[in-house]
Design an enzyme around this catalytic site. Sequence first.
Site, mmCIF file in Angstrom:
data_model
loop_
_atom_site.group_PDB
_atom_site.id
_atom_site.type_symbol
_atom_site.label_atom_id
_atom_site.label_comp_id
_atom_site.label_asym_id
_atom_site.label_seq_id
_atom_site.Cartn_x
_atom_site.Cartn_y
_atom_site.Cartn_z
ATOM 1 N N CYS A 42 22.025 16.125 73.911
ATOM 2 C CA CYS A 42 23.158 15.507 73.695
ATOM 3 C C CYS A 42 23.397 14.360 74.833
ATOM 4 C CB CYS A 42 24.325 16.244 73.589
ATOM 5 S SG CYS A 42 25.938 15.397 73.046
ATOM 6 N N ARG A 46 27.926 15.806 80.708
ATOM 7 C CA ARG A 46 27.896 17.062 81.605
ATOM 8 C C ARG A 46 26.534 17.714 81.274
ATOM 9 N NH1 ARG A 46 32.552 19.579 78.640
ATOM 10 N NH2 ARG A 46 31.559 18.428 76.726
HETATM 11 CO CO CO Z 1 27.351 17.183 72.948
#
Ligand code: CO
Length: 220
Positions: A42, A46
């Site tokens: 993704c 983070r």
């Molecule tokens: Co994500």
Amino acid sequence: MRVLSELFDHNRQWAERIKQEDPGFFDRLKNQQSPEFLWIGCADSRVPANQIVDLAPGELFVHRNVANVVVHTDFNCLSVLQYAVEVLRVRHVMVVGHYGCGGVRAALEGEGSGLIRNWLRHVRDVYDKHEDQLVSLDSEQARFDRLCELNVMEQVLHVCQTSTVQDAWARGQSLSVHGWIYSVADGLLRDLDVCMTSADEMGDIYAKAVGATPSSPARS
Ligand code: CO
């Protein structure tokens, strides 16, 4: 601000630090890369690929997009995959999702507008495919966590279905496709036990993984 001097300062300090620790580092890297791994993850800030598995530049080939989706008409992702498998000859491809994924949440809740809504429709398709299992879970948090996991498993299947991976397996190239999920809350990766190493085992492994009773605690 035309020049982000703070980031250039960071860059100079980083390069200096690397050279002090390993004077030959950049010389070795400048002529070639030979990573063993392709990370499809993704775009979330983070979930920084190299840092999570503590690998140096040159050791991890990376493709990231919103919600770590592998679509059969996405020539960006497919080109990365083809180059990684056929030229770099990586031995492992890992699809890495994460709990608390904003893209998965938006797909779950039917949110998002404009272009990204079309992209996240792919994740909503995962929800629709596994709706019976998801609605049987007893909390919204459990459904969210499980959809993050199922989305990884589905994208692992998509990687395995590509002509690149099918052709690699057909010619006997050693290639494993893994499904992992990361927890932003504790920094740890978890293997979703959906590793596929040949065309023959794809169906069974996928069915076993998506049919397994979700046991993970809420991690987001
Ligand atoms: Co994500």
